[in-house]
Design an enzyme around this catalytic site. Structure first.
Site, short mmCIF file in Angstrom:
data_model
loop_
_atom_site.label_atom_id
_atom_site.label_comp_id
_atom_site.label_asym_id
_atom_site.label_seq_id
_atom_site.Cartn_x
_atom_site.Cartn_y
_atom_site.Cartn_z
N THR A 27 1.20 1.71 -1.85
CA THR A 27 0.45 2.93 -0.48
C THR A 27 -0.05 4.41 -1.11
O THR A 27 0.54 5.05 -2.03
CB THR A 27 2.59 3.31 -0.16
OG1 THR A 27 3.53 4.30 -1.03
CG2 THR A 27 2.56 1.91 0.20
N ALA A 56 4.92 4.18 -4.63
CA ALA A 56 5.71 5.25 -3.42
C ALA A 56 5.13 6.11 -4.38
O ALA A 56 5.83 6.60 -5.92
CB ALA A 56 6.90 4.97 -3.06
N ILE A 82 7.01 4.90 -9.21
CA ILE A 82 6.74 6.17 -9.02
C ILE A 82 5.16 6.39 -9.45
O ILE A 82 4.65 5.89 -9.66
CB ILE A 82 7.18 7.12 -9.62
CG1 ILE A 82 9.02 6.86 -9.42
CG2 ILE A 82 6.93 8.56 -9.01
CD1 ILE A 82 9.81 6.55 -8.24
N LYS A 83 4.60 6.93 -7.92
CA LYS A 83 2.82 7.35 -8.52
C LYS A 83 2.77 8.98 -8.38
O LYS A 83 3.25 9.66 -7.03
CB LYS A 83 2.00 6.94 -7.24
CG LYS A 83 1.21 6.52 -6.86
CD LYS A 83 0.29 5.70 -6.26
CE LYS A 83 -1.23 5.84 -5.77
NZ LYS A 83 -1.44 5.09 -4.60
N VAL A 84 2.24 9.24 -9.59
CA VAL A 84 2.18 10.58 -9.52
C VAL A 84 0.64 11.09 -9.85
O VAL A 84 -0.55 10.33 -10.27
CB VAL A 84 2.81 11.45 -11.36
CG1 VAL A 84 4.36 11.03 -10.78
CG2 VAL A 84 2.40 10.57 -11.67
#
Ligand code: E4P
Length: 217
Positions: A27, A56, A82-84
């Site tokens: 997402t 996310a 975790i998306k960074v």
């Protein structure tokens, strides 16, 4: 190659998960906005449907706040990734989180050098955006070839997650190059099965079977 669905639409995710071919979900803030759903709630629902990684994305731009957001997001479920963003603060956050055993997807990758940095930061996944490169007159698949070469040269374990996939040819090319994962809108994933000769073949077999007057069950 693993298949992730690039969406926050629950009905589409359920539909694809039922095929047994879905390995994860990605997402981003735009997809969350499009879904009209609460970020935390919809992410939890997706994590309950899919066993694999569910990306996310943090929305802070500085390392300290990214860490705080990641702390909230990783509590949603064990399969949250975790998306960074691919910035110095994002890479710093990636290093800190992966050192602590958290999955991280470094997103918005547009060059081989950026992908090299993501791998050095210990990223679980790097997300090169092929479609957005194509939109700007650059062949996005060349970036995937570059990253595959770079990662193989140094035996980096970061998985290449082809993102911004717009059509089935992106998927085919990704598989030819040896990308680890591709994430695509549900419509593109569903289009992979289509072939006019498959439809024509079924039509012919059905017509001939009817002539036999037999039934299997
Ligand atoms: C997924 O991780 C990316 O955010 C997504 O594939 C971007 O796709 P777009 O370029 O079509 O917005």
């Amino acid at each position: 190659m693993k298949f992730f669905a690039d969406t926050a639409e629950i009905a589409d995710i359920k539909d694809l998960a039922a095929t047994g071919l879905l390995d994860g979900v990605t997402t981003n803030p735009s997809l969350i906005a499009k879904s009209g759903r609460n970020f935390m709630e919809v992410t939890k629902e997706i994590c309950d449907i899919v066993d694999g990684p569910v990306s996310a994305e943090v929305v802070a731009l500085d390392h300290e706040t990214m860490m705080k957001e990641a702390e909230v997001l990783r509590k949603i479920a064990d399969n949250v990734c975790i998306k960074v963003p691919l910035t110095i603060d994002g890479l710093k956050t990636c290093k800190a989180l992966t050192s602590d055993g958290t999955m991280v997807n470094v997103t918005l990758c547009f060059s081989g050098n950026q992908a090299l940095l993501a791998a050095k930061a210990g990223a679980t996944f790097v997300s090169p955006f092929v479609g957005r490169h194509d939109d700007n007159g650059v062949d996005g698949m060349d970036l995937i070839r570059d990253i595959r070469l770079i990662y193989d040269n140094y035996a980096f374990e970061t998985e290449i997650l082809v993102a911004s996939v717009r059509h089935v040819t992106h998927v085919l090319e990704s598989a030819r190059i040896g990308a680890d994962v591709m994430t695509a809108p549900p419509a593109v994933i569903k289009n992979l099965v289509k072939h006019v000769l498959t439809d024509k073949g079924i039509e012919g077999f059905m017509a001939d079977w009817a002539k036999t007057g037999q039934s299997i069950i």
